[in-house]
Design a protein around this motif. Structure first.
Motif, PDB file in Angstrom:
ATOM      1  N   GLY A  69      60.332 -30.150  16.204  1.00 55.27           N
ATOM      2  CA  GLY A  69      60.367 -28.742  16.575  1.00 55.27           C
ATOM      3  C   GLY A  69      61.631 -28.049  16.103  1.00 55.27           C
ATOM      4  O   GLY A  69      61.597 -26.918  15.602  1.00 55.27           O
ATOM      5  N   ALA A  70      62.781 -28.745  16.233  1.00 51.25           N
ATOM      6  CA  ALA A  70      64.055 -28.145  15.824  1.00 51.25           C
ATOM      7  C   ALA A  70      64.118 -27.953  14.316  1.00 51.25           C
ATOM      8  O   ALA A  70      64.575 -26.910  13.822  1.00 51.25           O
ATOM      9  N   LEU A  75      63.666 -24.217   9.593  1.00 48.78           N
ATOM     10  CA  LEU A  75      62.986 -23.714   8.395  1.00 48.78           C
ATOM     11  C   LEU A  75      62.430 -22.317   8.629  1.00 48.78           C
ATOM     12  O   LEU A  75      62.498 -21.444   7.756  1.00 48.78           O
ATOM     13  N   GLY A  76      61.871 -22.095   9.818  1.00 43.76           N
ATOM     14  CA  GLY A  76      61.354 -20.777  10.151  1.00 43.76           C
ATOM     15  C   GLY A  76      62.452 -19.729  10.170  1.00 43.76           C
ATOM     16  O   GLY A  76      62.257 -18.598   9.705  1.00 43.76           O
ATOM     17  N   ALA A  77      63.620 -20.105  10.702  1.00 46.47           N
ATOM     18  CA  ALA A  77      64.736 -19.164  10.748  1.00 46.47           C
ATOM     19  C   ALA A  77      65.192 -18.798   9.340  1.00 46.47           C
ATOM     20  O   ALA A  77      65.542 -17.639   9.065  1.00 46.47           O
ATOM     21  N   ARG A 186      62.850 -13.790  16.897  1.00 42.74           N
ATOM     22  CA  ARG A 186      62.855 -14.864  17.901  1.00 42.74           C
ATOM     23  C   ARG A 186      61.458 -15.389  18.163  1.00 42.74           C
ATOM     24  O   ARG A 186      61.259 -16.601  18.338  1.00 42.74           O
ATOM     25  N   LEU A 187      60.476 -14.511  18.184  1.00 40.95           N
ATOM     26  CA  LEU A 187      59.098 -14.934  18.412  1.00 40.95           C
ATOM     27  C   LEU A 187      58.602 -15.794  17.255  1.00 40.95           C
ATOM     28  O   LEU A 187      57.932 -16.808  17.457  1.00 40.95           O
ATOM     29  N   ALA A 193      58.861 -23.515  15.875  1.00 42.45           N
ATOM     30  CA  ALA A 193      59.283 -24.670  16.676  1.00 42.45           C
ATOM     31  C   ALA A 193      58.087 -25.354  17.324  1.00 42.45           C
ATOM     32  O   ALA A 193      57.980 -26.595  17.318  1.00 42.45           O
ATOM     33  N   ALA A 194      57.170 -24.566  17.886  1.00 43.85           N
ATOM     34  CA  ALA A 194      55.990 -25.143  18.539  1.00 43.85           C
ATOM     35  C   ALA A 194      55.116 -25.883  17.535  1.00 43.85           C
ATOM     36  O   ALA A 194      54.634 -26.997  17.811  1.00 43.85           O
TER      37      ALA A 194
END
Length: 290
Positions: A69-70, A75-77, A186-187, A193-194
């Motif tokens: 998740g982290a 990567l998403g960030a 943030r969303l 992460a999920a």
């Protein structure tokens, strides 16, 4: 042959879960995530490495899921921060680059196909029931139940909750979502992460059957993409059905001696056939709209 098809359901539930993760990432943050399976494999190998070091299996599981998740959130960030204004093709290309990087790092840390196979725990290998000559393990029921739970639960979340409406707004109109006060970055990172945590759990389910090496597990993205294409990257129920179909096809080809060694080509054939079929309809619609 029937027994082989039934046995293929052992993999079908896991393939459905992988496809659902791809579809969810696309629907919620508008990214085709090619790095998803490699991220899940990273989390799975963190778990098994901690187990080899003597850590309790449940603590190792928790650490592996959190790691997946982290890493996915990181990567998403990156995508949100530096590629948020780019189109879907550019974002997909970034995830391809991340996939190549993660595979190189994973092979360096955990070994290759011949040197890096690990012994993963098998908590659901006990037989659940028997169909003909096939013993169906508990892992089939667990993966199918998990896939159905995600399909139904996410459908209800998106259509019946305020969080679901925010997620849909984030996917379809990210700029507008920020204007009306939705904390889009943030969303989006929370979604990444999920998905990363779920991917790690899914990889852990399938790892014991596939040999337990990083390369094989990371390359499951091809199957996940084929399953997601069955649902056109939109429909969760069709994606679930596509995963089960892929597992049955794999079991069927495994029963045919002449093509058994080529059963790994099945996901690519599914992708090609679906691309051809959908482009055929687009050409038909264009011709009749003139």
């Amino acid at each position: 042959m029937v027994n082989s098809v039934i046995a293929g359901l052992t993999s079908g539930g896991v393939y459905a879960l992988l496809g659902l993760c791809v579809v969810l990432t696309y629907r919620l943050v508008a990214v085709v995530n090619f790095a998803m399976a490699a991220v899940g494999a990273m989390g799975a190998f963190v778990m098994v490495s901690l187990m080899d070091a003597g850590l309790d299996v449940w603590l190792a599981l928790l650490a592996g899921v959190i790691s997946g998740g982290a890493l996915s959130a990181l990567l998403g960030a990156v995508l949100v921060r530096w590629f948020g204004d780019h189109d879907e093709r550019a974002k997909a290309a970034v995830t391809v680059a991340l996939y190549v990087a993660l595979m190189a790092i994973g092979l360096r840390l955990f070994g290759s196909t011949t040197t890096g196979a690990r012994r993963f725990p098998r908590p659901f290998d006990a037989p659940a029931f028997t169909v003909g000559d096939v013993v169906v393990p508990q892992s089939v029921l667990v993966s199918l139940a998990f896939a159905v739970l995600i399909t139904v639960g996410v459908g209800m979340l998106l259509n019946r909750t305020s969080v679901g409406l925010r997620l849909q707004a984030l996917s379809e109109r990210p700029a507008t979502a920020q204007v009306v006060g939705i904390a889009a970055p943030r969303l989006a990172v929370a979604v990444w992460a999920a998905i990363g945590a779920i991917s790690a759990l899914v990889i852990l389910l399938v790892a014991p059957r596939l040999g337990g090496d990083f390369s094989t597990l990371g390359k499951l993205i091809t199957t996940a993409l084929a399953v997601a294409m069955v649902g056109a990257f939109r429909s969760l129920p069709m994606t679930l059905a596509g995963g089960l179909l892929m597992g049955c096809l794999e079991g069927f080809t495994a029963s045919l001696g002449a093509v058994q060694q080529y059963r790994g080509v099945v996901p690519f054939l599914v992708i090609v056939v679906l691309l051809w079929w959908r482009s055929r309809h687009e050409v038909w619609d264009t011709a009749h709209s003139r």
